[in-house]
Motif scaffolding. Sequence first.
Motif, mmCIF file in Angstrom:
data_model
loop_
_atom_site.group_PDB
_atom_site.id
_atom_site.type_symbol
_atom_site.label_atom_id
_atom_site.label_comp_id
_atom_site.label_asym_id
_atom_site.label_seq_id
_atom_site.Cartn_x
_atom_site.Cartn_y
_atom_site.Cartn_z
ATOM 1 N N GLU A 1 -10.363 -5.397 2.829
ATOM 2 C CA GLU A 1 -9.069 -4.690 2.869
ATOM 3 C C GLU A 1 -8.086 -5.431 3.784
ATOM 4 O O GLU A 1 -6.918 -5.619 3.435
ATOM 5 N N GLN B 1 0.811 -1.226 0.000
ATOM 6 C CA GLN B 1 0.000 0.000 0.000
ATOM 7 C C GLN B 1 0.841 1.271 0.000
ATOM 8 O O GLN B 1 0.776 2.094 0.914
ATOM 9 N N PRO C 1 2.274 4.925 -2.031
ATOM 10 C CA PRO C 1 1.545 6.125 -2.473
ATOM 11 C C PRO C 1 0.914 5.996 -3.854
ATOM 12 O O PRO C 1 -0.158 6.560 -4.094
ATOM 13 N N GLN D 1 -11.197 -1.857 -3.433
ATOM 14 C CA GLN D 1 -9.867 -2.304 -3.017
ATOM 15 C C GLN D 1 -9.191 -2.928 -4.221
ATOM 16 O O GLN D 1 -9.743 -3.832 -4.849
ATOM 17 N N ASP E 1 -2.315 4.020 -3.498
ATOM 18 C CA ASP E 1 -3.336 4.892 -2.892
ATOM 19 C C ASP E 1 -3.925 5.826 -3.940
ATOM 20 O O ASP E 1 -5.138 6.010 -4.006
ATOM 21 N N GLU E 2 -3.034 6.408 -4.740
ATOM 22 C CA GLU E 2 -3.507 7.362 -5.757
ATOM 23 C C GLU E 2 -4.379 6.659 -6.798
ATOM 24 O O GLU E 2 -5.437 7.180 -7.191
ATOM 25 N N GLU F 1 -6.122 3.837 -6.442
ATOM 26 C CA GLU F 1 -7.414 3.443 -5.866
ATOM 27 C C GLU F 1 -8.357 4.652 -5.782
ATOM 28 O O GLU F 1 -9.542 4.540 -6.099
#
Length: 385
Positions: free
Chosen positions: A209, A36, A38, A57, A41-42, A44
């Motif tokens: 998750e 997980q 950066p 997810q 994250d971006e 998703e």
Amino acid sequence: MKKRQSVHVTRPYLPPKEEFLKRIEQIYDARYLTNQGPLLDELEGGLRDFLGVRHLQMVSNGTTALQLAIHMLDLRGKEVITTPYTYVASVSSLLWEGARPVFADIEPDGFNIDPAEIEKAITPDTAAILGVHVYGLPCRVEAIEEIARAHKLKVIYDAAHAFGTRYQGRALLDQGDVSICSFHATKVFHSGEGGCVVCRDAELDRRIELARRFGHHGDKYFFPGINAKSTELHAAMGLAVLPHFPEVVELRRKVCERYDAGLAALAGAESGSGAGILRLHASEASAALSARTPGDWQYNYSYYPVVFPDRAMRDRALARLAEIRVFPRRYFEPSLNQLPYLANSAPCPRSENMSGRVVCLPLCHDLEPEIIDEICATISAACRE
Ligand code: T4K
């Protein structure tokens, strides 16, 4: 003359190299590769925004997404009604998770599971329905929802082909208790390998998750999970592809239109119009859907299936295409009720019949017009032999 390269059922869209390399540079700067980071994250966040869904997810592929969905809905040992007309992963995931697939045949005039057949297959042991939006064409979601509500069944949609298809104002991925997608290289949107799980319930989302990364957060252990994580490298590809998705779909639409025109003379066999060769092709199927669901419906042009009147003609067309080094795919043969390792599955005559007659023609954003024309001419000639 130089020999043309082989043409396969698809080839992946590759984003401009500098856009991908910019993402790779970010990975070098952050020295973060997985767990997980950066970029994931971006991506998703970008996918949630693009699809208009709250809970998504990303996972390692579409198959682990299915396994997580089946596992987290607690379907082990239970009957799950599903379609025999799909890629093997839909059903192998049920088997792998210890659920019992029960096949309901497809609609008489389409590729997807028939709600009437679902009703017939329900027993006291039925716990869920696993529908597949085959080729990105929506299942009869309203009818399936009604059946599920009446019989208290969970609904999973395998939307592996359906990224970007919209139905009645929403992403098709926003249906059922859980929907999954594949981001494999051969898909319209891809991250090389990858997939996602979309659900409506915040608690289920939290559990998925956790489950995708071993079932623990730091020192807190909640339940046994698996490793279904995606990585920064896959996120880099996904982030570079996502902004180009609309133009990719538009280019694929144009390819489909050219096929439509090239095959028009052959279409309409069983309806009595045309020269009488192909019964159904992708655009006919989506036109039929538009008629049944007027209004908001947008296709992602993920596959171009054509259905021949019989197996012999289909196989002759495949042989002639192979002679010009064009290799479409028999997506989806066999009908999964006929898998050698599934004993005692009930017959599914519509699906078995479709499997023996279908071919998905080459489709990608940059398929050359002259190749499309050559494919159409070769099929036409094969059909008239
Ligand atoms: N549910 C459904 C309904 C699915 O269709 C799938 C997968 C899944 C679940 C599971 O999702 P994932 O776990 O895969 O994320 C392909 C894909 O591997 C598979 O993702 C897909 N469905 C299935 C329908 O098709 P193959 O064995 O036909 O792929 P392959 O490697 O023969 O590729 C097809 C053609 O694409 C090749 O002839 C050449 C071209 N190609 C392929 C790749 C990978 C390229 O030009 N470059 C490439 O990098 O299964």
